[in-house]
Scaffold this motif. Structure first.
Motif, short mmCIF file in Angstrom:
data_model
loop_
_atom_site.label_atom_id
_atom_site.label_comp_id
_atom_site.label_asym_id
_atom_site.label_seq_id
_atom_site.Cartn_x
_atom_site.Cartn_y
_atom_site.Cartn_z
N PRO A 235 29.99 126.04 -22.59
CA PRO A 235 29.20 125.67 -23.79
C PRO A 235 30.05 125.19 -24.95
O PRO A 235 29.58 124.42 -25.79
CB PRO A 235 28.47 126.98 -24.15
N THR A 236 31.31 125.61 -25.00
CA THR A 236 32.17 125.25 -26.14
C THR A 236 32.63 123.80 -26.09
O THR A 236 33.13 123.29 -27.10
CB THR A 236 33.42 126.16 -26.21
N ILE A 237 32.48 123.13 -24.94
CA ILE A 237 32.87 121.71 -24.87
C ILE A 237 31.66 120.79 -24.79
O ILE A 237 31.82 119.57 -24.74
CB ILE A 237 33.84 121.44 -23.69
N LEU A 238 30.46 121.36 -24.80
CA LEU A 238 29.27 120.52 -24.88
C LEU A 238 29.16 119.97 -26.30
O LEU A 238 29.64 120.59 -27.25
CB LEU A 238 28.03 121.34 -24.54
N PRO A 239 28.53 118.81 -26.49
CA PRO A 239 28.40 118.27 -27.84
C PRO A 239 27.73 119.26 -28.77
O PRO A 239 26.86 120.03 -28.33
CB PRO A 239 27.52 117.02 -27.63
N PRO A 240 28.11 119.31 -30.05
CA PRO A 240 27.46 120.24 -31.00
C PRO A 240 25.96 120.01 -31.02
O PRO A 240 25.49 118.88 -30.88
CB PRO A 240 28.10 119.86 -32.34
N THR A 417 31.74 114.35 -26.53
CA THR A 417 30.77 113.83 -27.50
C THR A 417 30.77 112.30 -27.51
O THR A 417 29.71 111.67 -27.58
CB THR A 417 31.07 114.38 -28.91
N ARG A 418 31.97 111.70 -27.44
CA ARG A 418 32.04 110.22 -27.40
C ARG A 418 31.33 109.68 -26.16
O ARG A 418 30.62 108.67 -26.22
CB ARG A 418 33.50 109.77 -27.42
N ALA A 419 31.54 110.36 -25.02
CA ALA A 419 30.88 109.92 -23.77
C ALA A 419 29.36 110.05 -23.88
O ALA A 419 28.62 109.18 -23.44
CB ALA A 419 31.40 110.74 -22.59
N ARG A 420 28.89 111.14 -24.51
CA ARG A 420 27.45 111.33 -24.67
C ARG A 420 26.84 110.28 -25.60
O ARG A 420 25.70 109.86 -25.42
CB ARG A 420 27.16 112.74 -25.21
N GLU A 421 27.61 109.88 -26.61
CA GLU A 421 27.12 108.84 -27.52
C GLU A 421 26.90 107.52 -26.79
O GLU A 421 25.94 106.80 -27.07
CB GLU A 421 28.10 108.67 -28.69
N GLU A 486 36.26 107.50 -20.06
CA GLU A 486 37.36 106.54 -20.26
C GLU A 486 36.94 105.38 -21.16
O GLU A 486 37.77 104.55 -21.53
CB GLU A 486 37.84 106.00 -18.91
N GLY A 487 35.65 105.30 -21.47
CA GLY A 487 35.16 104.18 -22.27
C GLY A 487 35.05 102.90 -21.48
O GLY A 487 35.03 101.80 -22.05
N SER A 488 34.96 103.03 -20.15
CA SER A 488 34.89 101.85 -19.27
C SER A 488 33.45 101.37 -19.14
O SER A 488 32.53 102.17 -18.96
CB SER A 488 35.46 102.21 -17.89
N GLU A 489 33.27 100.05 -19.22
CA GLU A 489 31.93 99.49 -19.11
C GLU A 489 31.39 99.59 -17.69
O GLU A 489 30.22 99.89 -17.47
CB GLU A 489 31.95 98.03 -19.56
#
Length: 512
Positions: A235-240, A417-421, A486-489
């Motif tokens: 739970p501590t690494i899930l997005p806030p 969080t970046r990946a979830r966004e 990784e931010g890969s499309e």
């Protein structure tokens, strides 16, 4: 004299205002009507003692109390204070000019002190909707109710404070909290941290991928390998949590009476770990008067099932539909309640009844047949809903004795969080899909397109490792999450090859 006082009843996670009509007239007797349960009926004894111990009395006349609407079942002891103030007002012992402007709830002790109630947050939300000026309730629940802005919340310790408020116009202290400030201040107060975990880098990576895509995960390994320690930190690494998610979660815990004293809004994602002896009703919710189960208490958080094969098969099977629908509906003859249950399932298990791998050096060994029989306790349809299977091996002494700390949960959470966004933007046009684990066949076809090299790699892996057909979609979903981290499309070959490693239980001969 007739007086109307207002209380509230909670059904599911929504509240319904109850009008308590108290009539004191000539005659004798105490009559309570409006479908009260036994706890409500017993209130007369608590009220009598509480009034006597605070220099008031139950009038020796005919008292009729009606709880409207009369066709709804009323339950619990939270109406004690409502009845007591109504009786005092109707018998002329206190003034009652503005009593109808307030919603009053609380359980009385015999000395007149107040005990906490359940569901104060949904009650406060409904009170504001219906235009009540204030909400009077036990002090232990005041911060929870004060989350609702635009409603005066008064936390009291004793019935005399409420009597003085109405009869002598003495002010009560309002409970005021800055919801947003309190919420955002609590977001980074993590009880557990991945920095405490020694070694297990590959498992941490796997859990990061699971968190990024909302994937269910099962950890397979011998006792002492760190399965529970890792699960507690997920739970501590899930997005806030967003403010909306925090309100949803707090409402469910409020209805179940699981909010700790003087805690307002829940800012941390819940982590629930029921014992394997749990019943199906306790897991999914229900009962004669339906209450949320463990899967609803895990809403917006993590449900951890330790030693998965030890759970009764019937208990596990009732989870299948809530895992898909993200909610559970409990139907009774007169009403239906729905509890949200959008959670990440984390399961752990030993690879054999003895707990150890098929290793001659282990204290207890099991044959491949015994291991296979043990694993078969988990049904295929349930495994079908678990995207990631990973083997957890014991940490060697060299890693355990290292003084260097690992990467912190906050750092990992930033990547998640970046990946979830990315996923939120990808699925913004789709109503019921928020992250990769929820993708159906159409979305997989659209968002997980492979080039020829990646297709050949996946085909070769499935043939050589004897992966089952159900592994195909799961591999593509997990690959999409790895690409998002990784931010890969697009989904590439290295994403596919990593995802293939996380399907241990689909491989034929895994235990050989």
């Amino acid at each position: 004299m007739l007086v109307k006082v207002f209380g509230s009843a909670v059904y599911g996670v929504e509240a319904t205002t109850i009008t308590v009509e108290v009539n004191v007239a000539s005659g004798i007797g105490y009559h309570l009507v409006g479908l009260p349960d036994n706890a409500v009926k017993e209130s007369s004894y608590r009220i009598t003692a509480a009034l006597q111990n605070n220099k008031f009395k139950l009038p020796g006349k005919k008292i009729i109390i009606n709880m409207a609407p009369a066709d709804l079942r009323k339950e619990g002891s939270a109406y004690d204070l409502t009845f007591a103030i109504g009786i005092l007002a109707a018998s002329g012992q206190i003034k009652a000019e503005n009593i109808s402007e307030y919603l009053i709830m609380g359980e009385l002790s015999l000395d007149g002190s107040l005990q906490p109630i359940r569901g104060s947050l949904p009650i406060a939300i409904q009170a504001k909707k219906e235009g009540f000026k204030g909400f009077i309730l036990p002090e232990q629940n005041a911060r929870e109710a004060a989350i609702v802005s635009g409603l005066d919340v008064y936390g009291v310790n004793n019935i005399t404070q409420v009597i003085d408020f109405f009869d002598r116009d003495l002010d009560l202290e309002k409970t005021v909290i800055n919801t947003r400030e309190t919420f955002f201040k609590s977001l980074d107060n993590l009880e557990h941290d991945f920095a405490d975990v020694k070694g297990q880098e590959s498992i941490k990576r796997c859990m990061e991928i699971a968190a990024a895509g909302g994937h269910n995960i099962i950890l397979i390994g011998p006792p002492g390998a760190g399965k529970t320690m890792l699960a507690k930190r997920l739970p501590t690494i899930l997005p806030p949590m967003t403010l909306q998610e925090a309100l949803e979660t707090t409402k469910i815990h409020s209805v179940a009476g699981r909010i700790r004293d003087n805690i307002g809004l829940m800012a941390q994602r819940p982590f629930r770990s029921p014992h394997h002896t749990i019943s199906d009703v306790a897991l999914v919710g229900g009962g004669a008067y339906p209450q949320p189960g463990e899967i609803s208490l895990s809403h917006n958080g993590v449900l951890f099932l330790d030693e998965l094969p030890e759970f009764k098969r019937g208990v596990l099977e009732v989870m299948r539909q809530p895992l898909e629908d993200r909610e559970v509906t409990i139907s009774r003859a007169k009403f239906t309640v729905t509890y949200r249950s959008s959670f990440m399932l984390v399961a752990s298990m030993n690879p054999s009844p003895g707990g150890y791998f098929n290793d001659p050096g282990s204290p207890v060994t099991s044959s491949p047949y015994e291991m296979q029989r043990y694993l078969s306790k988990i049904s295929g349809p349930l495994l079908d809903r678990i995207d990631i299977h990973i083997e957890v091996t014991p940490v060697p002494f060299e890693k355990l004795s290292e003084e260097r700390k690992g990467e912190s949960s906050i750092k990992i959470r930033e990547r998640v969080t970046r990946a979830r966004e990315i996923q939120t933007k990808r699925f913004e046009a789709l109503e019921h899909i928020n992250y990769n684990a929820q993708m159906g066949p159409r979305q997989i076809l659209e968002f997980c397109k492979l080039d020829d090299a990646s297709k050949n790699l996946l085909k070769t892996a499935m043939e050589r490792l004897n992966l089952s057909a159900r592994a195909y979609d799961r591999i593509l979903k997990v690959s999409r999450s790895i690409a998002d981290l990784e931010g890969s499309e697009g989904v590439k070959g290295d994403h596919i090859s990593e995802a293939i490693q996380y399907r241990s239980l689909d491989r034929e001969g895994w235990l050989a």
